[in-house]
Design a protein around this motif. Structure first.
Motif, PDB file in Angstrom:
ATOM      1  N   UNK A 115       0.808  -1.216   0.065  1.00  0.00           N
ATOM      2  CA  UNK A 115       0.094   0.043   0.030  1.00  0.00           C
ATOM      3  C   UNK A 115       0.960   1.046   0.055  1.00  0.00           C
ATOM      4  N   UNK A 116       0.482   2.430  -0.631  1.00  0.00           N
ATOM      5  CA  UNK A 116       1.288   3.627  -0.601  1.00  0.00           C
ATOM      6  C   UNK A 116       1.622   4.210   0.601  1.00  0.00           C
ATOM      7  N   UNK A 117       1.062   3.902   1.549  1.00  0.00           N
ATOM      8  CA  UNK A 117       1.518   4.689   3.165  1.00  0.00           C
ATOM      9  C   UNK A 117       2.398   3.899   3.417  1.00  0.00           C
ATOM     10  N   UNK A 118       2.390   2.395   3.379  1.00  0.00           N
ATOM     11  CA  UNK A 118       3.334   1.564   4.090  1.00  0.00           C
ATOM     12  C   UNK A 118       4.763   1.921   3.275  1.00  0.00           C
ATOM     13  N   UNK A 119       4.698   1.903   1.822  1.00  0.00           N
ATOM     14  CA  UNK A 119       5.836   2.469   1.214  1.00  0.00           C
ATOM     15  C   UNK A 119       6.515   3.708   1.624  1.00  0.00           C
ATOM     16  N   UNK A 120       5.376   4.785   1.924  1.00  0.00           N
ATOM     17  CA  UNK A 120       5.866   6.166   2.331  1.00  0.00           C
ATOM     18  C   UNK A 120       6.515   6.055   3.569  1.00  0.00           C
ATOM     19  N   UNK A 121       5.875   5.182   4.579  1.00  0.00           N
ATOM     20  CA  UNK A 121       6.397   5.062   5.942  1.00  0.00           C
ATOM     21  C   UNK A 121       7.811   4.404   5.754  1.00  0.00           C
ATOM     22  N   UNK A 122       8.233   3.429   5.083  1.00  0.00           N
ATOM     23  CA  UNK A 122       9.116   2.668   5.241  1.00  0.00           C
ATOM     24  C   UNK A 122      10.567   2.813   4.101  1.00  0.00           C
ATOM     25  N   UNK A 123       9.939   3.552   3.019  1.00  0.00           N
ATOM     26  CA  UNK A 123      11.090   3.614   1.740  1.00  0.00           C
ATOM     27  C   UNK A 123      11.133   4.992   1.067  1.00  0.00           C
ATOM     28  N   UNK A 124      10.588   5.987   1.648  1.00  0.00           N
ATOM     29  CA  UNK A 124      10.458   7.314   0.782  1.00  0.00           C
ATOM     30  C   UNK A 124      11.268   8.274   1.633  1.00  0.00           C
ATOM     31  N   UNK A 125      12.109   9.225   1.023  1.00  0.00           N
ATOM     32  CA  UNK A 125      12.585  10.254   1.835  1.00  0.00           C
ATOM     33  C   UNK A 125      11.462  11.262   1.773  1.00  0.00           C
ATOM     34  N   UNK A 126      11.143  11.859   3.092  1.00  0.00           N
ATOM     35  CA  UNK A 126      10.182  12.844   3.179  1.00  0.00           C
ATOM     36  C   UNK A 126      10.915  14.223   3.455  1.00  0.00           C
ATOM     37  N   UNK A 127      10.564  15.180   2.729  1.00  0.00           N
ATOM     38  CA  UNK A 127      11.143  16.372   3.240  1.00  0.00           C
ATOM     39  C   UNK A 127      10.111  17.376   3.584  1.00  0.00           C
ATOM     40  N   UNK A 128      10.279  18.153   4.472  1.00  0.00           N
ATOM     41  CA  UNK A 128       9.308  18.992   5.215  1.00  0.00           C
ATOM     42  C   UNK A 128      10.014  20.374   5.468  1.00  0.00           C
ATOM     43  N   UNK A 129       9.303  21.263   4.723  1.00  0.00           N
ATOM     44  CA  UNK A 129       9.684  22.895   4.750  1.00  0.00           C
ATOM     45  C   UNK A 129       8.670  23.651   5.541  1.00  0.00           C
ATOM     46  N   UNK A 130       8.862  24.426   6.564  1.00  0.00           N
ATOM     47  CA  UNK A 130       7.972  24.970   7.594  1.00  0.00           C
ATOM     48  C   UNK A 130       8.435  26.173   7.332  1.00  0.00           C
ATOM     49  N   UNK A 131       7.302  27.166   7.035  1.00  0.00           N
ATOM     50  CA  UNK A 131       7.554  28.539   6.848  1.00  0.00           C
ATOM     51  C   UNK A 131       6.693  29.573   7.606  1.00  0.00           C
ATOM     52  N   UNK A 132       6.590  30.503   8.112  1.00  0.00           N
ATOM     53  CA  UNK A 132       5.918  31.530   8.614  1.00  0.00           C
ATOM     54  C   UNK A 132       5.141  32.168   7.706  1.00  0.00           C
ATOM     55  N   UNK A 133       3.787  32.383   7.997  1.00  0.00           N
ATOM     56  CA  UNK A 133       3.131  33.362   7.389  1.00  0.00           C
ATOM     57  C   UNK A 133       3.392  34.884   7.841  1.00  0.00           C
ATOM     58  N   UNK A 134       2.980  35.765   6.727  1.00  0.00           N
ATOM     59  CA  UNK A 134       3.468  36.973   7.133  1.00  0.00           C
ATOM     60  C   UNK A 134       2.568  37.588   8.230  1.00  0.00           C
ATOM     61  N   UNK A 135       3.207  38.327   8.862  1.00  0.00           N
ATOM     62  CA  UNK A 135       2.855  38.752  10.256  1.00  0.00           C
ATOM     63  C   UNK A 135       1.178  39.261  10.127  1.00  0.00           C
ATOM     64  N   UNK A 136       1.176  39.905   9.100  1.00  0.00           N
ATOM     65  CA  UNK A 136      -0.205  40.637   8.854  1.00  0.00           C
ATOM     66  C   UNK A 136      -1.185  39.578   8.764  1.00  0.00           C
ATOM     67  N   UNK A 137      -1.030  38.323   8.255  1.00  0.00           N
ATOM     68  CA  UNK A 137      -2.027  37.265   8.100  1.00  0.00           C
ATOM     69  C   UNK A 137      -2.148  36.702   9.200  1.00  0.00           C
ATOM     70  N   UNK A 138      -1.495  36.782  10.458  1.00  0.00           N
ATOM     71  CA  UNK A 138      -1.409  36.155  11.659  1.00  0.00           C
ATOM     72  C   UNK A 138      -2.357  36.850  12.620  1.00  0.00           C
ATOM     73  N   UNK A 139      -2.846  37.982  12.486  1.00  0.00           N
ATOM     74  CA  UNK A 139      -3.462  38.892  13.183  1.00  0.00           C
ATOM     75  C   UNK A 139      -5.049  38.702  12.919  1.00  0.00           C
TER      76      UNK A 139
END
Length: 139
Positions: A115-139
Motif C-alpha cells: 500500500x502507498x502509505x506503507x511504502x511512504x513510511x518505510x522507503x521514501x525520503x520525506x522532506x518538510x519545509x515549514x514557513x511562517x506566514x506574514x505577520x499581517x496574516x497572523x492577526x
C-alpha cells in the motif's frame, strides 16, 4: 491537496483539521499531556493512515482480481516507547474474511505491504519545509 489545522477557542489543544475543504476532523492531546483527550492525537492519525491504506489496497486488489474477499479488519498496535531514540514500531494484524484459499490469503498479505502509505513510511525520503506566514496574516 491541502490540509489546514486551526486552534479551536476555549480548548487548550483541540484543533480542527480541514482536508481540501471537503472533510473535517479533530485532533487533541491525551489528558496526560494536558489535552482533553476529545479526539485522536497526531500519532493516532499516522497509525490509522497505515491501517486504512492497507484495508483499501487489499480490498481494491481483491475486487480487481475477483478474489472472494468479503471484508478485512486491520488491527494496529503501536510501540512508541523508543520513538525519541528513532524507533517507532507498528504491529499489524490482518483478518481477511471470505472463502479464501491459502494462496489467496498469502497474496493479499503481500499486497497489504504494497500500500502507498506503507511504502511512504518505510522507503521514501520525506522532506518538510515549514514557513511562517506574514505577520499581517497572523492577526
Amino acid at each position: 491537496m491541502s490540509v489546514t489545522v486551526n486552534t479551536l477557542p476555549n480548548s487548550p489543544f483541540r484543533h480542527t483539521i480541514e482536508i481540501d475543504g471537503k472533510h473535517s476532523l479533530f485532533t487533541d492531546l491525551p489528558v496526560k499531556l494536558g489535552g482533553e483527550g476529545s479526539a485522536p492525537d497526531p500519532h493516532d492519525y499516522f497509525d490509522s493512515a497505515l491501517g486504512a491504506c492497507k484495508a483499501l489496497t487489499v480490498t481494491l486488489y481483491a475486487r480487481q482480481h475477483e478474489i472472494p474477499l468479503t471484508g478485512i479488519t486491520v488491527a494496529i498496535e503501536r510501540d512508541g516507547s523508543q520513538e525519541r531514540a528513532g524507533k517507532y514500531g507498528l504491529n499489524v494484524t490482518l483478518t481477511l474474511k471470505g472463502p479464501l484459499s491459502d494462496e489467496q490469503r498469502t497474496l493479499l498479505h503481500r499486497i497489504a505491504d504494497r500500500c502507498p502509505v506503507h511504502k511512504l513510511m518505510t522507503s521514501t525520503e520525506v522532506t518538510i519545509a515549514t514557513h511562517l506566514a506574514d505577520a499581517e496574516a497572523s492577526q
